[in-house]
Each structure stands twice: as C-alpha cells, then as structure tokens.
Scaffold this motif. Sequence first.
Motif, PDB file in Angstrom:
ATOM      1  N   LEU A 162       6.079  -1.831  16.256  1.00 27.60           N
ATOM      2  CA  LEU A 162       4.689  -1.921  16.694  1.00 27.60           C
ATOM      3  C   LEU A 162       4.421  -1.178  18.004  1.00 27.60           C
ATOM      4  O   LEU A 162       3.338  -1.322  18.568  1.00 27.60           O
ATOM      5  N   SER A 163       5.376  -0.404  18.484  1.00 25.85           N
ATOM      6  CA  SER A 163       5.178   0.315  19.741  1.00 25.85           C
ATOM      7  C   SER A 163       4.064   1.350  19.583  1.00 25.85           C
ATOM      8  O   SER A 163       4.043   2.122  18.617  1.00 25.85           O
ATOM      9  N   PRO A 164       3.093   1.407  20.505  1.00 31.44           N
ATOM     10  CA  PRO A 164       2.000   2.381  20.366  1.00 31.44           C
ATOM     11  C   PRO A 164       2.411   3.809  20.682  1.00 31.44           C
ATOM     12  O   PRO A 164       1.632   4.731  20.421  1.00 31.44           O
ATOM     13  N   TRP A 165       3.602   4.027  21.211  1.00 31.73           N
ATOM     14  CA  TRP A 165       4.012   5.376  21.592  1.00 31.73           C
ATOM     15  C   TRP A 165       4.405   6.222  20.386  1.00 31.73           C
ATOM     16  O   TRP A 165       4.569   7.437  20.516  1.00 31.73           O
ATOM     17  N   HIS A 166       4.576   5.601  19.218  1.00 32.47           N
ATOM     18  CA  HIS A 166       4.959   6.385  18.040  1.00 32.47           C
ATOM     19  C   HIS A 166       3.852   7.337  17.608  1.00 32.47           C
ATOM     20  O   HIS A 166       4.128   8.334  16.936  1.00 32.47           O
ATOM     21  N   ARG A 167       2.605   7.051  17.997  1.00 28.23           N
ATOM     22  CA  ARG A 167       1.513   7.926  17.575  1.00 28.23           C
ATOM     23  C   ARG A 167       1.603   9.312  18.220  1.00 28.23           C
ATOM     24  O   ARG A 167       0.987  10.266  17.730  1.00 28.23           O
ATOM     25  N   PHE A 168       2.341   9.425  19.326  1.00 29.13           N
ATOM     26  CA  PHE A 168       2.467  10.716  20.002  1.00 29.13           C
ATOM     27  C   PHE A 168       3.675  11.522  19.503  1.00 29.13           C
ATOM     28  O   PHE A 168       3.864  12.652  19.952  1.00 29.13           O
ATOM     29  N   ARG A 169       4.456  10.949  18.629  1.00 25.84           N
ATOM     30  CA  ARG A 169       5.613  11.670  18.096  1.00 25.84           C
ATOM     31  C   ARG A 169       5.154  12.590  16.972  1.00 25.84           C
ATOM     32  O   ARG A 169       4.371  12.186  16.099  1.00 25.84           O
ATOM     33  N   PRO A 170       5.632  13.828  16.940  1.00 32.27           N
ATOM     34  CA  PRO A 170       5.156  14.768  15.898  1.00 32.27           C
ATOM     35  C   PRO A 170       5.453  14.293  14.482  1.00 32.27           C
ATOM     36  O   PRO A 170       4.639  14.516  13.578  1.00 32.27           O
ATOM     37  N   ARG A 171       6.580  13.622  14.284  1.00 38.23           N
ATOM     38  CA  ARG A 171       6.966  13.247  12.927  1.00 38.23           C
ATOM     39  C   ARG A 171       6.121  12.097  12.387  1.00 38.23           C
ATOM     40  O   ARG A 171       6.135  11.835  11.182  1.00 38.23           O
ATOM     41  N   TYR A 172       5.402  11.395  13.270  1.00 35.45           N
ATOM     42  CA  TYR A 172       4.610  10.257  12.831  1.00 35.45           C
ATOM     43  C   TYR A 172       3.110  10.472  13.029  1.00 35.45           C
ATOM     44  O   TYR A 172       2.337   9.507  13.055  1.00 35.45           O
ATOM     45  N   ARG A 173       2.704  11.718  13.195  1.00 31.22           N
ATOM     46  CA  ARG A 173       1.280  11.990  13.366  1.00 31.22           C
ATOM     47  C   ARG A 173       0.524  11.963  12.041  1.00 31.22           C
ATOM     48  O   ARG A 173      -0.654  11.640  11.998  1.00 31.22           O
ATOM     49  N   HIS A 174       1.210  12.293  10.976  1.00 35.41           N
ATOM     50  CA  HIS A 174       0.554  12.330   9.665  1.00 35.41           C
ATOM     51  C   HIS A 174       0.946  11.096   8.862  1.00 35.41           C
ATOM     52  O   HIS A 174       2.098  10.655   8.900  1.00 35.41           O
ATOM     53  N   PRO A 175       0.032  10.510   8.104  1.00 32.37           N
ATOM     54  CA  PRO A 175       0.351   9.301   7.328  1.00 32.37           C
ATOM     55  C   PRO A 175       1.298   9.604   6.181  1.00 32.37           C
ATOM     56  O   PRO A 175       1.344  10.727   5.662  1.00 32.37           O
ATOM     57  N   GLU A 176       2.040   8.584   5.781  1.00 37.76           N
ATOM     58  CA  GLU A 176       2.955   8.709   4.651  1.00 37.76           C
ATOM     59  C   GLU A 176       2.225   8.402   3.352  1.00 37.76           C
ATOM     60  O   GLU A 176       1.143   7.806   3.359  1.00 37.76           O
ATOM     61  N   PRO A 177       2.802   8.792   2.220  1.00 36.36           N
ATOM     62  CA  PRO A 177       2.158   8.465   0.930  1.00 36.36           C
ATOM     63  C   PRO A 177       2.043   6.960   0.748  1.00 36.36           C
ATOM     64  O   PRO A 177       2.988   6.215   1.012  1.00 36.36           O
ATOM     65  N   PRO A 178       0.893   6.474   0.311  1.00 35.13           N
ATOM     66  CA  PRO A 178       0.707   5.025   0.135  1.00 35.13           C
ATOM     67  C   PRO A 178       1.466   4.533  -1.094  1.00 35.13           C
ATOM     68  O   PRO A 178       1.976   5.329  -1.889  1.00 35.13           O
ATOM     69  N   PRO A 179       1.543   3.211  -1.292  1.00 35.82           N
ATOM     70  CA  PRO A 179       2.191   2.678  -2.498  1.00 35.82           C
ATOM     71  C   PRO A 179       1.474   3.145  -3.753  1.00 35.82           C
ATOM     72  O   PRO A 179       0.278   3.441  -3.760  1.00 35.82           O
ATOM     73  N   ALA A 180       2.228   3.190  -4.849  1.00 37.74           N
ATOM     74  CA  ALA A 180       1.649   3.681  -6.105  1.00 37.74           C
ATOM     75  C   ALA A 180       0.674   2.685  -6.711  1.00 37.74           C
ATOM     76  O   ALA A 180      -0.363   3.082  -7.259  1.00 37.74           O
ATOM     77  N   ASP A 181       0.955   1.393  -6.607  1.00 42.03           N
ATOM     78  CA  ASP A 181       0.086   0.385  -7.200  1.00 42.03           C
ATOM     79  C   ASP A 181      -1.183   0.218  -6.357  1.00 42.03           C
ATOM     80  O   ASP A 181      -1.130   0.221  -5.121  1.00 42.03           O
ATOM     81  N   ALA A 182      -2.308   0.079  -7.042  1.00 39.11           N
ATOM     82  CA  ALA A 182      -3.588  -0.022  -6.336  1.00 39.11           C
ATOM     83  C   ALA A 182      -3.700  -1.321  -5.554  1.00 39.11           C
ATOM     84  O   ALA A 182      -4.207  -1.333  -4.421  1.00 39.11           O
ATOM     85  N   SER A 183      -3.241  -2.450  -6.120  1.00 40.92           N
ATOM     86  CA  SER A 183      -3.315  -3.724  -5.412  1.00 40.92           C
ATOM     87  C   SER A 183      -2.405  -3.733  -4.183  1.00 40.92           C
ATOM     88  O   SER A 183      -2.793  -4.245  -3.119  1.00 40.92           O
ATOM     89  N   ASP A 184      -1.224  -3.145  -4.324  1.00 37.77           N
ATOM     90  CA  ASP A 184      -0.326  -3.055  -3.173  1.00 37.77           C
ATOM     91  C   ASP A 184      -0.928  -2.177  -2.086  1.00 37.77           C
ATOM     92  O   ASP A 184      -0.832  -2.485  -0.890  1.00 37.77           O
ATOM     93  N   ARG A 185      -1.555  -1.096  -2.501  1.00 33.19           N
ATOM     94  CA  ARG A 185      -2.174  -0.195  -1.525  1.00 33.19           C
ATOM     95  C   ARG A 185      -3.330  -0.880  -0.804  1.00 33.19           C
ATOM     96  O   ARG A 185      -3.502  -0.709   0.410  1.00 33.19           O
ATOM     97  N   ALA A 186      -4.086  -1.679  -1.525  1.00 34.59           N
ATOM     98  CA  ALA A 186      -5.219  -2.382  -0.895  1.00 34.59           C
ATOM     99  C   ALA A 186      -4.732  -3.407   0.119  1.00 34.59           C
ATOM    100  O   ALA A 186      -5.284  -3.515   1.224  1.00 34.59           O
ATOM    101  N   LEU A 187      -3.680  -4.164  -0.226  1.00 34.99           N
ATOM    102  CA  LEU A 187      -3.166  -5.165   0.718  1.00 34.99           C
ATOM    103  C   LEU A 187      -2.563  -4.495   1.943  1.00 34.99           C
ATOM    104  O   LEU A 187      -2.771  -4.961   3.077  1.00 34.99           O
ATOM    105  N   LEU A 188      -1.852  -3.383   1.758  1.00 33.11           N
ATOM    106  CA  LEU A 188      -1.265  -2.700   2.909  1.00 33.11           C
ATOM    107  C   LEU A 188      -2.347  -2.127   3.811  1.00 33.11           C
ATOM    108  O   LEU A 188      -2.221  -2.148   5.043  1.00 33.11           O
ATOM    109  N   ASP A 189      -3.431  -1.628   3.216  1.00 28.16           N
ATOM    110  CA  ASP A 189      -4.534  -1.113   4.035  1.00 28.16           C
ATOM    111  C   ASP A 189      -5.177  -2.216   4.858  1.00 28.16           C
ATOM    112  O   ASP A 189      -5.527  -2.021   6.032  1.00 28.16           O
TER     113      ASP A 189
END
Length: 407
Positions: free
Chosen positions: A212-239
């Motif tokens: 949960l560290s907020p400093w990860h947002r400044f790291r280049p490797r974590y600037r772009h989001p990862e692919p979400p889960p394939a299932d729609a219900s799982d994706r909705a809960l994670l969002d």
Amino acid sequence: MTQSPAPLPPPPQRRHLREAASLTQDQVAERMGVTRETVHAWESGRTTPRGRRREAYAKLLASLTKADMVTNTQEAAPPPQVTVRLNQKPNPGRAVSAPTPTPATRTPAVPVSTPTPVSTHGPAAVSVPVPVPETEPETKSAPLTPAQAFDALYAFCAPALVRQAYLLSGRRELARESVERAFQLAWQRWPEVAVDRDPAGWVRATAYEYALSPWHRFRPRYRHPEPPPADASDRALLDVLLTLPAPYRRTLLLYDGIGLDLPETAAETEASTPAAANRLLNAREAVAARLPELASPAALHRRLAEVASAERLRAAEPATVRVGSERRARFWTRAAIAFTVAIIGATALTVRTAPTRYEPPVPPGETVRGIPPRSAPGTLSQAELDLRAKLRSGILHGPQRLIPLAE
C-alpha cells in the motif's frame, strides 16, 4: 435478556481436542464453513468466533471432549484378565491371547504367555493379569534450525499473502514483490520475529505496508495498469476494492477476508477500535452500493476468496528469498561502510589542508579622490646645491663621526 455466548475451552485445549480426534485444520474448517487460517487463529487464541459460528464451534469441541473422555477412560481401565485353566489339555488349534484393544486405546497387541503352574491338584482357575507395557515416550525431534523454521513459516504464509496483497494493490507483480520484501526483512530480523507472539501477523503487516505504499506510483514499471481479471464479476469486485481508501481496503480484507477480530484488526491497522469499526462499515456500504449481491458478510468473504484464488500467483522459493535477503543485507552494509569511510576521508583531508591561523584577504585597490597628484622633483636651486656640498664635505668616517664637534 441477552443470551450469553457459548463457553469455549482455552485455545491450547482446542488444538489438543482436534489432534486427539485425528482431525486436521482443513477438516475442521470444512465443517465450520471457514478457512484454515481462521481455524488456526481460533486455536492460537488470536481470534474468537462469534454468533452462530461460536455455537457450532462450541458443539464441535464438546463432542470432541466427550470422545476424548471416553478414550481416557478406556486407557485408564485395569488390564484385561485372562483365565487359564491348569491341568487342561491345550487345544492346538486355539491360541490363548489377550482381547484385542479397541482402536481408541491405541495400544499394541500384547502376546500372552501361560504362567508356570503352581499346583496340579485338580482343575483350578487362575486369573492372570496381562501386563500392558506403558506407551514408549515419543522421541523428541531435534529443534529446527533458523533456516528450517523460516522455510516452514514461508511455506505456511507466503501463498495466502500473495493473494491478499493482490487484492490490496491490484497488481500481480507488486503482490509477489511485497511478500518477498516482507520475508526478506523477516529473515534479516529473524531473532526478533522468531520470538514474536504472532510471526505470521508480523510478516502480514509488513507485506501490507509495502503493497500500500504510495511511492510505487512514481516507479516506471508500475505507472501503467495491469490486465484485469478475465471474469466480469471478479473484475467488478476488484475495481470496487481499488476505489476504496487504503485504510478501508485493509480493514475490510483483515476482517471479512481473513477473519480477524475487530480489536486485532484495529491493532494491525494502528487505529482505535471505533475507528476500525467505522472504516469497516463504510467499506461494506461502498461495496454493497455497487454490488448489492455482496451486502452479506458471508457472501463478501466467499467472493474475496474466489477472486484471490482465481489468479495464479506463485511466490518464490524460500531459499531464493533467504539468499536475496542476505545479498541485500551485504549490499547495504557495504554501502554504509563505504559512506562512513568517505566521510572520514573528507574530514581528514579538511583538517589536513585547513589553515592554522586566519589571514584576512587583501582588499582590491580603490581610486582615492581629492588628493593632488604627486609632482616629480625638479632641478635643485643654488642654495640647495650649497647645502648638499656642505653636508657631503662634513661627513667623517669612523668613530670620529660619532663625536660632536665643539663650536
């Protein structure tokens, strides 16, 4: 009137009753409808079940207590008596043996030997107690080495922690890195972690803080989001989880996901119990507002487990984590030594080259106004020439020039 909760035996006795009944934590968890980690928390005393789960758990322990009392009664019964009639022809097809003990007694079969007859005058019945040897003391296993104890803790906690960190951060690689860094820090401080009241909780808190560290947002490797889960219900809960503030998300995962008690959740999140309760209620309302089917805590707990288990998140090997921790410790140790040596060298050079006394700097020249310029000497006048000749002629050499002349 408020009904008093069902009484529960002490935590060590809960584990003893389960082991006496040859039950695993997974089997008890399946009966109670909870996870294995929850049963482990109940047996270690970190949490206590509430409501219907408490009643069901109390009934289960009560049944195990009765079974354990029956087993102890059978073990404490007197040794079986075998009646051997003397002066009776033995039947070659029938062997005299002690009654086979029931499986509950867990004592090996004991062969019976016919004692030497004392008297042969007439048939007689002699009751011969069959000696039952005491159970051999269990061989004490050798104590675990620090590496073995660390590997056991890692194998027990790492797979679940990776899935929990994924629910907190929504990033697979960051979840693995968080757990790996937490265990690396635990290996560096192993003397402290090994004697901690809850080593798994220590590692979990460290992994959550890193994820949960907020400093990860400044790291280049974590600037772009990862692919979400394939299932729609799982994706909705994670969002929905990722839209919650970090303290709310952590409190919801600890209480409804893992099953910690409210005071323990408040202690791990470094908040008061009322503040933790407010965070939990607000997080539940936010989830129920977007996903009404998860308004029930039981349904939310089940869905959190399903979303975390849907992703194939594998932690690194414990040996790799220990080697990485040692390398990191060596690197920072050498960096600290090099920095200290650099400071000492700079200080010594400064002391060696610094002046011993203060010399004020020479000020730059300035133009002075108001003073007439110095004129060059001109030709001597006649009077000046006569005076110069007189002075030159009157100069004496030697000691006489020091003696004044009389006028």
